[in-house]
Design a protein around this motif. Sequence first.
Motif, PDB file in Angstrom:
ATOM      1  N   UNK A  18      13.559  19.223  55.683  1.00  0.00           N
ATOM      2  CA  UNK A  18      14.514  17.842  55.855  1.00  0.00           C
ATOM      3  C   UNK A  18      15.400  17.993  57.001  1.00  0.00           C
ATOM      4  N   UNK A  19      15.826  19.038  57.543  1.00  0.00           N
ATOM      5  CA  UNK A  19      16.554  19.132  58.855  1.00  0.00           C
ATOM      6  C   UNK A  19      15.523  18.446  60.155  1.00  0.00           C
ATOM      7  N   UNK A  20      14.237  18.613  60.029  1.00  0.00           N
ATOM      8  CA  UNK A  20      13.368  18.107  61.070  1.00  0.00           C
ATOM      9  C   UNK A  20      13.476  16.838  60.670  1.00  0.00           C
ATOM     10  N   UNK A  21      13.130  16.240  59.427  1.00  0.00           N
ATOM     11  CA  UNK A  21      13.094  14.804  59.372  1.00  0.00           C
ATOM     12  C   UNK A  21      14.344  14.010  60.001  1.00  0.00           C
ATOM     13  N   UNK A  22      15.481  14.684  59.746  1.00  0.00           N
ATOM     14  CA  UNK A  22      16.830  14.168  59.964  1.00  0.00           C
ATOM     15  C   UNK A  22      17.128  14.021  61.651  1.00  0.00           C
ATOM     16  N   UNK A  23      16.529  15.281  62.160  1.00  0.00           N
ATOM     17  CA  UNK A  23      16.563  15.261  63.650  1.00  0.00           C
ATOM     18  C   UNK A  23      15.835  14.235  64.338  1.00  0.00           C
ATOM     19  N   UNK A  24      14.571  14.162  63.790  1.00  0.00           N
ATOM     20  CA  UNK A  24      13.593  12.916  64.438  1.00  0.00           C
ATOM     21  C   UNK A  24      14.329  11.582  64.150  1.00  0.00           C
ATOM     22  N   UNK A  25      14.919  11.362  63.037  1.00  0.00           N
ATOM     23  CA  UNK A  25      15.303  10.083  62.835  1.00  0.00           C
ATOM     24  C   UNK A  25      16.689   9.869  63.790  1.00  0.00           C
ATOM     25  N   UNK A  26      17.448  10.864  63.949  1.00  0.00           N
ATOM     26  CA  UNK A  26      18.688  10.644  64.860  1.00  0.00           C
ATOM     27  C   UNK A  26      18.293  10.480  66.161  1.00  0.00           C
ATOM     28  N   UNK A  27      17.297  10.720  66.615  1.00  0.00           N
ATOM     29  CA  UNK A  27      16.818  10.446  68.128  1.00  0.00           C
ATOM     30  C   UNK A  27      15.615   9.354  67.974  1.00  0.00           C
ATOM     31  N   UNK A  28      15.777   8.644  66.849  1.00  0.00           N
ATOM     32  CA  UNK A  28      14.695   7.445  66.623  1.00  0.00           C
ATOM     33  C   UNK A  28      13.303   7.514  66.905  1.00  0.00           C
ATOM     34  N   UNK A  29      12.788   8.633  66.435  1.00  0.00           N
ATOM     35  CA  UNK A  29      11.537   8.832  66.519  1.00  0.00           C
ATOM     36  C   UNK A  29      10.748   8.561  65.204  1.00  0.00           C
ATOM     37  N   UNK A  30       9.974   7.502  65.141  1.00  0.00           N
ATOM     38  CA  UNK A  30       9.440   7.142  64.130  1.00  0.00           C
ATOM     39  C   UNK A  30       7.940   7.979  63.673  1.00  0.00           C
ATOM     40  N   UNK A  31       8.233   8.887  62.727  1.00  0.00           N
ATOM     41  CA  UNK A  31       7.438   9.953  62.311  1.00  0.00           C
ATOM     42  C   UNK A  31       7.034  10.028  60.910  1.00  0.00           C
ATOM     43  N   UNK A  32       5.617   9.975  60.711  1.00  0.00           N
ATOM     44  CA  UNK A  32       5.400  10.429  59.190  1.00  0.00           C
ATOM     45  C   UNK A  32       5.024  11.796  59.356  1.00  0.00           C
TER      46      UNK A  32
END
Length: 88
Positions: A18-32
């Motif tokens: 979940x931390x990775x998901x939140x970190x990616x979203x925080x820098x606006x990286x659209x990741x699946x």
Amino acid sequence: MQGSIKILHLEDDAFDAELLSVALAAVKIDAKLSRVDTAKAFGELLAKETFDLAICVYNVPGFSGFHALTRIREVAPDMPVIIISGTM
């Protein structure tokens, strides 16, 4: 970058995933993120789908980031891999 980046995520800790998901979203990286937590699930998903990147925790019970790297090099030799460790 256009479109979503597909990430194969080897991680046995749901909180760290979940931390990775939140970190990616925080820098606006659209990741699946496709998270797996066993060697078997990792191998099956790697054989079935293609990914832009693999992020692997260093130590998963019975498996490791370096084992994952070896498997990735056999199946998708050009895929970038990041190995993460809290204690190495």
